[in-house]
Structure formats: C-alpha cells, structure tokens
Scaffold this active site. Structure first.
Site, PDB file in Angstrom:
ATOM      1  N   HIS A 156      -1.010  34.006 -12.040  1.00 14.64           N
ATOM      2  CA  HIS A 156      -1.225  34.930 -10.936  1.00 14.64           C
ATOM      3  C   HIS A 156       0.562  35.368 -10.462  1.00 14.64           C
ATOM      4  O   HIS A 156       0.386  35.295  -9.021  1.00 14.64           O
ATOM      5  CB  HIS A 156      -1.889  33.998  -9.622  1.00 14.64           C
ATOM      6  CG  HIS A 156      -3.093  33.611  -9.996  1.00 14.64           C
ATOM      7  ND1 HIS A 156      -3.417  34.171 -10.474  1.00 14.64           N
ATOM      8  CD2 HIS A 156      -3.939  32.210 -10.687  1.00 14.64           C
ATOM      9  CE1 HIS A 156      -5.128  33.771 -10.866  1.00 14.64           C
ATOM     10  NE2 HIS A 156      -4.718  32.518 -11.461  1.00 14.64           N
ATOM     11  N   HIS A 197     -10.897  35.657 -10.715  1.00 16.06           N
ATOM     12  CA  HIS A 197     -10.704  35.758 -12.509  1.00 16.06           C
ATOM     13  C   HIS A 197     -11.749  36.437 -12.499  1.00 16.06           C
ATOM     14  O   HIS A 197     -12.083  36.404 -13.531  1.00 16.06           O
ATOM     15  CB  HIS A 197     -10.498  33.973 -12.426  1.00 16.06           C
ATOM     16  CG  HIS A 197      -9.928  33.312 -11.795  1.00 16.06           C
ATOM     17  ND1 HIS A 197      -9.987  32.807 -10.252  1.00 16.06           N
ATOM     18  CD2 HIS A 197      -8.213  32.932 -12.331  1.00 16.06           C
ATOM     19  CE1 HIS A 197      -8.476  31.993 -10.428  1.00 16.06           C
ATOM     20  NE2 HIS A 197      -8.220  32.114 -11.460  1.00 16.06           N
TER      21      HIS A 197
END
Lengths: 337, 337
Positions: free
Chosen positions: A55, A217
């Site tokens: 991320h 996600h």
C-alpha cells in the site's frame, strides 16, 4: 502486469530496504522487517504504526520527523506477525510506553495484540488505538467493525505531533483516539490492483461499474453503482461522510463554520488529474455547506498497487487537533512545512 | 479507461481549478489558464514554469514556497499558447524580469518564445532556460535536441531557491543553467497512458518489452529491450547517466567522492513498491561507485496519465547547488523541510 521487481516473493523485504534508503540515514531497518527512526529521545512516548505492505507509501512511509517513530511491516496485504511487532516495539521503546496505531483489520489486530503481550513480558507498556475511518464498512453504532483506510494519514500526522510533547502514554492515547473519532472517509474503486506474487487482480468489477464504499483490497461497501462523472460521484461520496457525522452520537454533525482537513487520495492508477478534478468539486460542495477547508492533501498516499479508485477523508478540527496539525512533518509518505 | 472526469475536453481547465484549490489560498488562477502565487515581493526576479497538462503533479504543481512564482498551463500534452504565456508573465512580473524555465519541446519553445516577444512589447524583460535532462533523446554534443523529463523537479527546486535571493535576471539565469547542466535523467516505459479526450493510448509496446530511453509521451529513445528485473534494469539505466557525464565535455564525470541528488520517478501506474525496489538497487550501485546521495526523492512526480514506467535523475552537486537545494520548499508536487 509488467512490474519492475525481482523475486515476487521478496517484494516486501526489498521495498522496505528501498524505503530505508529513501530516508538518507534518518531511519534504519531493524530485525526482520521493521523500520525505525535513528534518533528517538530518551523518555519519549513512542508511536508505532504498521500493517501489510503493498500500500506504499503508507504505512511504513509515515515514519519520520514529527510522525511515527517506527513501523512493523507485514508481507504484501498481510499483517506483520507478532515477532515483527515485538522487534519494532523494542526498537522504538524509550521507557515511557509505546502506542500502537493502525488500521482495524482482523489479522492486524490479532498479530499486534500478541505482539503487545510479548512486549508486556519484556516490561514495555503498550496501548492500542485502532483506525476505523471507512464509514461504508459498518454503521456508526458498530465502529468496531469498521476498516481503516486513507484517513490514517491525517490521523498519524496528528498523533505524531502529539507524541512529541505527550508526557504519558495516557496523553498520547487520548490524542490519537480523538484524531480517529474526528476523521471519516469514503472510497470508491473502479479497477483492481494485482498481487505481485501471482499477477492476479485483488477483485473483479464490471467495466461500467464503480464499487461505492469498496475497501482498499476490494472488500464490500455500499454496493456497485454505474460509472459516473466526477461532479456526480464527488457529492455522493461527501454526502455519506456528512451523514455519518450526523448519525454518530459520539460527535457533532458537520455544520456551517466548521473547519476541516480534506484528503483526496488516489488508490494508485487514478491520476492526479482526476484527483484534482474531484477536489475542485469537493471544494465547491464544502463551500455550499459553509464548511471551511483548513488544509488540503491530495495524491496517491494510500494505495493498493495499481488499483484505480479514489477516496475522500475529512477531519473535523478543533483547537486541540489544529495544534497537532500545524507543526511541520517530513517522511516519504507525507511532508508539510 | 474508467477515468473520473466530467467533459473530456475540459479536463485541463478543471484540473487547474482543482490545483488552485489544493493550495488553500496561497495561489490563484489568472487569466485563461495560469496559476500564480498570491504573494510575490516587489522587485523579485520572477520564475515562470509551464507546459502541457496531463503530467500532474508537474509543472503547475511546482508553484509554491521557494519554488516557481507561476505556471502557464497548456491543454493536455499541448504547449500553452502565447496569450497564456503572456498572462502568466504579466502576473508574476515585479519589475525585475522573468525567467522562463521549461522542458525542451518544439511546441513549448515556439509558444514561450512568442510569449516572450509579447512580454517584451509590454517592457517586461524575459530570459529563457530550457530543461534537457533526458540523455537518451540525443548525444551530449546535440543537447539542443534533448527533451526535458523528470529532472525538471530538482532543477525547478534549485532555481526556485535561487530566485529568492537573486538580485538580477542574469544571476537567476546563471543559477538555472547550472542546475540544468548538472542534471541528467534516463527513463523507461512499460505501458502507455491514455489521452483523456479519446481514451486512446499515447503509444504501443509489446507485453514483453520495455522502451529504454522512451520519452514521457512515447517518443523514441535507445530502443526496445526485453522486459527485465529491477536489479538488471536499474544499473543499465544508471550506466547511461554515468556515461553521459563522462562523454560530455561541458562537465566533469561522476567520480568517487561526488555528492548527488537522486530522483526515482514513477510515470504514473508504476507503484511506489516498484520505485522503492529500484531505489534499493540504485543506492547499492552508487555506493559501489563511491558516489554519495545527498538527498533522495521518490514517487510519481512527473507522470503521463496512467503510463507505466520509471526514470532516474541525478544532479551532480557542488557548494553552490547544495545552497539552492537545502532551503525548505512547499508545493502540491514537492515539499521538503
């Protein structure tokens, strides 16, 4: 996906080595997979963040000046295991306690909690504050079920500033809890990122659909809506944030005269052009409501590989939180004068 | 592409409005499509940047504290026309001349040159320094044919600092020329971005190929090579920069003991993860050569929509350039303490 990597199974380790290099000597790698500031004053109440890799530039890029003291780094989209949490805790501890501040995901909570127990065995006092800014992941009466998304950037910024002057772990915990309570986000996804080890997308979505409130996600949110224009989608997303402040008994609604922080975050492949076009509409929406933007952040700060998507985060400010916002900070993820 | 926009023909105008909003009152929109700092001291030698839109956060995001005073903004991938260059020039001028500093593309040169003539008619003295850091676009003996790519970020940073203390346009011109001479870049592309108005890709490339030295719009470079690992490609790219310093009669080769600025830039969809993995290898390569990195920049600063690709830029420092690098700066594109 044509990704510039080496061994797909080593990306989390190699990116961390690169991240440490990006700090030009201010941070170092500790143990298996932690990054820690080199200079942490004795007696400082320490701030530790962490979570899955993949991320970038968060979470590990939020270690820095007036920000976090260290980060415990997991593998791609995976929580850091307890031994990594422990090694990071030991490395940031200066005898006055360690605050864990991270996004509310089951795997992270389990691993950080075991890490905290292990730290307790070493006589390090640990307290935990979870970040749960994603208003689409559960109603305001069930905040324990909410996920942490991009709002973690202003939250860690404010907690980092608070940690510079906090005398006790209680004091830092209270500041971080307040920053969390005052910060709310809504995100959308248009296209998935891919998992480096497999090249497979993290979720699927039709070409003419947007996942409203979808997690970073691909977790479910409000639902799928037809692809929309920036000027249609932006107010729809901000409405959800305003509604959440309104419906939450723990905080006042956003009202005329309020001052806020605004973050327009790209999830990866969404361009700065798109972020700026959405920001333009968001500012007009906020001006209509009489809500003043005290400071704006914009760009790809919380990503999920090459995912296409955007999120808005709003922090409702008061004098205390402004005091935590105002000091400069510097890190690979976010820097302000 | 699922882009979050409104009218595809208005993206350049709308993103500029958003960019102005991102400055929270420090900058304003001027005329048709320029962004200018609100507070420019009387008598300051002004620094104006500019170029096509679609590459955000540059160029227009480099207006800010200790950076550029304004930017003349073109349409997507198009030079700003002379009337926009003129309006920006008039808005930044404080009676002591204006330096134009922008990437060396034929369309930009033509339009900025006409703008400079129009400014001359208004008794504003203008000087121009072109940025030509892309070593793959022409040999060192033909620098006038070289393109400007990501090296513009450290160059504008240093020129912006120099402009704070420059007494004359001559002085600022000399500082900017030196920053340009000392900065070299090499880029690669793996996949094109798309043009917002048409959705069409800016170029084509096979799935198993990398365009080595390809320009940020897909212009030809050294040629196509097979897709490579990060640890193979990184030294190949840095070799080209070292070779260029070596072969250029106007500057000394990079040698043991030298200090440099290093920028690892993503062209858009290339993730921060990939940038960091390449940065890790770049630092090892530089350590082997005995070249010290004074400061590192990493991230998507010079993009071409959702293009996948990466570039390295190296600025060879000396005492004068360090003096321009050290002061803090703040803007939407780049901020340092």
């Amino acid at each position: 996906m044509k990704k510039l990597i080496n061994d797909p199974l080593k990306v989390a380790d190699e990116l961390l080595e690169g991240l440490v290099e990006a700090y030009d000597g201010q941070c170092e790698k500790v143990g298996t997979r932690s990054i820690v500031k080199k200079e942490i004053p004795d007696g400082k109440v320490a701030l530790l963040v962490g979570g899955g890799s993949g991320h970038e530039p968060i979470y590990h890029g939020l270690v820095g000046t007036n920000l976090a003291d260290g980060a415990a780094c997991g593998d791609i989209f995976a929580a850091p295991p307890p031994d990594i949490v422990l090694e990071a805790t030991q490395a940031v501890d200066r005898g006055n306690g360690v605050l864990y501040l991270y996004g509310n995901y089951a795997g992270d909570v389990m691993n950080f909690d075991i890490g905290a127990e292990l730290a307790g065995d070493e006589d390090i006092e640990v307290r935990t504050v979870l970040i749960w800014d994603d208003v689409c992941s559960a109603p305001p009466t069930e905040k324990a079920k909410r996920r942490g998304i991009a709002g973690l950037v202003p939250i860690v910024k404010m907690a980092g500033a608070a940690s510079q002057t906090a005398k006790t772990l209680d004091e830092l915990e209270a500041a971080a809890k307040k920053a969390v309570l005052h910060t709310r986000s809504v995100g959308v996804s248009m296209a998935p990122g891919s998992i480096p080890a497999t090249g497979k997308p993290t979720f699927e979505i039709d070409d003419d659909k947007i996942g409203l409130g979808m997690g970073i996600h691909g977790e479910p949110g409000v639902g799928e809506i037809p692809m929309a224009k920036a000027d249609e989608l932006t107010p729809m997303m901000l409405d959800l944030i305003f509604k959440d402040f309104e419906e939450d008994a723990e905080i006042d609604a956003l009202a005329e005269g309020d001052e806020i922080l605004l973050l327009v975050n790209s999830l990866g492949a969404t361009t700065m052009m798109e972020c700026l076009i959405c920001l333009r509409k968001a500012k007009a929406y906020l001006a209509d409501k009489g809500v003043a933007v005290y400071d704006t952040m914009v760009g790809p700060l919380v990503t999920c590989q090459e995912m296409a998507g955007i999120s808005f985060s709003i922090t409702k400010l008061d004098t205390e939180l402004k005091g935590y916002w105002d000091p400069p900070c510097e890190s690979v993820c976010y820097t302000k004068l």
